[in-house]
Design a protein around this motif. Structure first.
Motif, PDB file in Angstrom:
ATOM      1  N   GLU A   1      17.094 -23.087   4.713  1.00 32.45           N
ATOM      2  CA  GLU A   1      17.657 -22.588   3.454  1.00 32.45           C
ATOM      3  C   GLU A   1      19.013 -21.908   3.640  1.00 32.45           C
ATOM      4  O   GLU A   1      19.576 -21.375   2.676  1.00 32.45           O
ATOM      5  N   ASN A   2      19.555 -21.935   4.857  1.00 29.89           N
ATOM      6  CA  ASN A   2      20.841 -21.268   5.096  1.00 29.89           C
ATOM      7  C   ASN A   2      21.945 -21.818   4.210  1.00 29.89           C
ATOM      8  O   ASN A   2      22.779 -21.072   3.683  1.00 29.89           O
ATOM      9  N   ARG A   3      21.971 -23.151   4.044  1.00 28.08           N
ATOM     10  CA  ARG A   3      23.029 -23.746   3.221  1.00 28.08           C
ATOM     11  C   ARG A   3      22.956 -23.243   1.782  1.00 28.08           C
ATOM     12  O   ARG A   3      23.996 -22.925   1.171  1.00 28.08           O
ATOM     13  N   ASN A   4      21.766 -23.148   1.233  1.00 29.64           N
ATOM     14  CA  ASN A   4      21.631 -22.668  -0.145  1.00 29.64           C
ATOM     15  C   ASN A   4      22.057 -21.208  -0.259  1.00 29.64           C
ATOM     16  O   ASN A   4      22.650 -20.798  -1.260  1.00 29.64           O
ATOM     17  N   VAL A   5      21.734 -20.411   0.762  1.00 31.88           N
ATOM     18  CA  VAL A   5      22.187 -19.014   0.762  1.00 31.88           C
ATOM     19  C   VAL A   5      23.712 -18.961   0.797  1.00 31.88           C
ATOM     20  O   VAL A   5      24.340 -18.161   0.094  1.00 31.88           O
ATOM     21  N   GLU A   6      24.329 -19.835   1.609  1.00 28.26           N
ATOM     22  CA  GLU A   6      25.789 -19.863   1.688  1.00 28.26           C
ATOM     23  C   GLU A   6      26.406 -20.293   0.358  1.00 28.26           C
ATOM     24  O   GLU A   6      27.452 -19.775  -0.051  1.00 28.26           O
ATOM     25  N   LEU A   7      25.773 -21.242  -0.325  1.00 25.36           N
ATOM     26  CA  LEU A   7      26.268 -21.658  -1.639  1.00 25.36           C
ATOM     27  C   LEU A   7      26.208 -20.504  -2.631  1.00 25.36           C
ATOM     28  O   LEU A   7      27.145 -20.276  -3.413  1.00 25.36           O
ATOM     29  N   LEU A   8      25.110 -19.768  -2.605  1.00 24.67           N
ATOM     30  CA  LEU A   8      24.969 -18.612  -3.493  1.00 24.67           C
ATOM     31  C   LEU A   8      25.988 -17.531  -3.147  1.00 24.67           C
ATOM     32  O   LEU A   8      26.558 -16.885  -4.048  1.00 24.67           O
ATOM     33  N   LYS A   9      26.236 -17.344  -1.875  1.00 26.87           N
ATOM     34  CA  LYS A   9      27.231 -16.365  -1.437  1.00 26.87           C
ATOM     35  C   LYS A   9      28.607 -16.710  -1.994  1.00 26.87           C
ATOM     36  O   LYS A   9      29.328 -15.842  -2.512  1.00 26.87           O
ATOM     37  N   GLU A  10      28.961 -17.984  -1.909  1.00 30.50           N
ATOM     38  CA  GLU A  10      30.262 -18.415  -2.422  1.00 30.50           C
ATOM     39  C   GLU A  10      30.382 -18.142  -3.913  1.00 30.50           C
ATOM     40  O   GLU A  10      31.408 -17.647  -4.399  1.00 30.50           O
ATOM     41  N   VAL A  11      29.326 -18.431  -4.652  1.00 27.38           N
ATOM     42  CA  VAL A  11      29.351 -18.243  -6.102  1.00 27.38           C
ATOM     43  C   VAL A  11      29.437 -16.760  -6.468  1.00 27.38           C
ATOM     44  O   VAL A  11      30.299 -16.345  -7.252  1.00 27.38           O
ATOM     45  N   PHE A  12      28.545 -15.948  -5.897  1.00 27.27           N
ATOM     46  CA  PHE A  12      28.495 -14.536  -6.285  1.00 27.27           C
ATOM     47  C   PHE A  12      29.739 -13.773  -5.829  1.00 27.27           C
ATOM     48  O   PHE A  12      30.255 -12.936  -6.575  1.00 27.27           O
ATOM     49  N   GLU A  13      30.220 -14.059  -4.628  1.00 26.37           N
ATOM     50  CA  GLU A  13      31.390 -13.330  -4.149  1.00 26.37           C
ATOM     51  C   GLU A  13      32.637 -13.710  -4.950  1.00 26.37           C
ATOM     52  O   GLU A  13      33.485 -12.868  -5.232  1.00 26.37           O
TER      53      GLU A  13
END
Length: 538
Positions: free
Chosen positions: A136-148
């Protein structure tokens, strides 16, 4: 005139060079001159007596090595003329005695923290995203990009500005504020993201250990709520994580949102659902305000990394005094890095409040060392090339100085990796000596702030707890001011006492805990997270 040599304990037969010494120098020490037989860099050790092969070498009043060849008085100690040696350890041999420091100036002090329903108090207010498994690391990274991008939690844009200038060929001084790049939606909460390489593929025990660590992060008082991503088929099942969280806190009242990809459908559908529900949790958590809290609510991780020959006589004992102050105030200092307690076990055993606590410490130490030996290594191989270059040439020598971070207070509890701090006073936590693995574990066990001493310069931080860096020497503090918060070089120069510097450290900790000062690691957005993997991959 500046002192050139120092002996840290009356029973020592070696001294530390406080400045560079050259062959032929004759510095005065303890009323007589010592002839220096070889060029000796500051932080390294010379022998005060002639040593024959097999003779014991003492520093801090404990055995730190054995001579392997003849060493003459005034000769520098090296990895070729001495080897690691440590005293054996039995059960408690002395009655526990401790004179607490004067805390009159501190007993009514408070810090401004975030109060949680379970009585814990945070120094930060964070919404945390993390996966149960590396899939699930990729999905966490996608969420990080969006929220930041949308919430503008990240402020470090100097390198992006430089690259933009290089691409355009123009000197653009600032980002376009009208485009919204610098806006901040929420002012009272941070959103942090961690990833890891665990959760599946290893032995089941590693999955359980990781579940305890992640549960500890959720329960840490600095965390207001969490979003957890699961794949569904991994070793670290959602139920295992929930059980670990229940063991730490069976009535947790902060929001914990869990999403399992194999039950959610497409990636887009899952991410959209996560964003909507997490945003609502973040919005509510932003309403939590700082309020006064007693210093007894501080759980202070004690860490060191990139140690040098001065760490054990300036930064570490100064932090040790701050630790004693906090213990006397009812707070919880936490000393970790078990490989760096090798050689001082007897002293620590004698400080345990009862036999059961002492036995637990020895049991964990022996099991850890046995595992290291079984892998073809051992605690004696702990000093890094940087440690050795700066005078820490045996593990016992390094450990004797590292243990000074824990001060002199009674040891109230001994915890294995992943266990949570519940007792006030000094706690010992079984972790590796690796800086990031140990700091990661301290926060997982409840530390709401970490103080990290260094002699060489280490940029370690943490996504959840502030990490305050303390330099053992002024040269480092001036060379790397972007990572160093406090300079204890004044202790080396004789300008401040250990007690004065310890009070200065605690004062700084209170200001960081209150949000008055942002630690250098946080300014650099140094969000390091590495779980300890004890087993093998299957």
């Amino acid at each position: 005139m500046q002192k050139k040599l120092i002996k840290v304990h009356p029973g020592d037969n070696i001294a530390i060079a406080l400045v560079d010494l050259w062959k032929g120098d004759q510095p005065e020490f303890e009323g007589e001159k010592i002839s220096i037989l070889a060029d000796t860099k500051a932080k390294h050790k010379i022998t005060l007596v002639d040593l024959e092969p097999g003779d014991s070498i003492y520093m801090y009043g404990v055995l730190v090595g054995k001579a392997v060849s003849k060493i003459r008085r005034g000769e520098v100690l090296t990895v070729t003329n001495i080897k690691h040696e440590a005293d054996s350890t039995a059960g408690r041999t002395e009655t526990l005695k401790w004179k607490a420091p004067d805390i009159s100036r501190w007993k009514d002090r408070t810090f401004m923290g975030y109060h949680r329903p379970d009585g814990q108090v945070g120094t930060n207010n964070i919404w945390l995203f993390f996966p149960l498994v590396f899939c699930e690391n990729r999905n966490v990274e996608l969420l990080k990009e969006v929220f930041e991008a949308e919430l503008s939690f990240k402020k470090a844009k100097k390198q992006r500005q430089l690259l933009r200038n290089l691409i355009s060929g123009e000197d653009i001084q600032a980002f376009d504020e009208e485009a919204g790049e610098d806006r901040e939606i929420f002012s009272n909460i941070e959103v942090k993201f961690i990833t890891h390489q665990g959760g599946c593929g290893g032995i089941r025990q590693d999955a359980v250990a990781l579940s305890k660590l992640l549960a500890g992060y959720v329960n840490n008082p600095n965390v207001a709520g969490a979003t957890v991503l699961s794949l569904g088929c991994q070793n670290l099942q959602v139920d295992i994580f929930k059980n670990a969280l229940s063991e730490i806190n069976d009535n947790i009242q902060k929001p914990v949102l869990i999403f399992e990809q194999q039950q959610e459908g497409t990636v887009d559908d899952m991410l959209n659902k996560i964003i909507k529900e997490s945003f609502e949790g973040i919005r509510k958590a932003n309403e939590i305000q700082r309020k006064p809290a007693p210093l007894s609510k501080l759980k202070m991780g004690l860490e060191c990394g990139g140690s040098d020959g001065f760490s054990g006589i300036s930064a570490n004992p100064s932090l040790g005094y701050a630790s004693d102050l906090l213990a006397a105030l009812g707070g919880s200092p936490i000393l970790s890095e078990f490989p760096e307690l090798c050689g001082v076990e007897q002293e620590l055993v004698n400080r345990c409040v009862d036999d059961a606590t002492a036995d637990r410490f020895l049991e964990l130490m022996r099991a850890y060392e046995k595992a290291a030996i079984a892998s073809g290594s051992g605690f004696d191989m702990n000093p890094s090339p940087g440690n050795i270059k700066d005078g820490l040439i045996t593990d016992a020598m390094k450990s004797a100085g590292a243990a000074k971070k824990g001060g002199t207070s009674p040891i109230e509890a001994v915890l294995d990796y992943g266990e949570y701090v519940t007792k006030n006073g000094l706690n010992l936590l079984c972790t590796p000596g690796n800086d990031v693995e140990s700091t990661t574990a301290l926060v997982g066990s409840g530390a709401n702030i970490v103080v990290f001493t260094t002699g060489l310069g280490t940029p370690t931080g943490n996504p959840v707890a502030p990490v305050v860096k303390v330099a053992s020497n002024t040269i480092l503090a001036r060379r790397m001011p972007d990572i160093i918060d406090i300079d204890t070089g004044a202790v080396i120069r004789g300008e401040k006492s250990i007690e004065e510097m310890g009070e200065e450290i605690l004062e700084y900790v209170v200001k960081v805990a209150s949000g008055e000062i942002q630690s250098k690691a946080d300014q650099l957005e140094q969000d390091d997270f590495i779980p300890w993997k004890r087993g093998v991959s299957l």
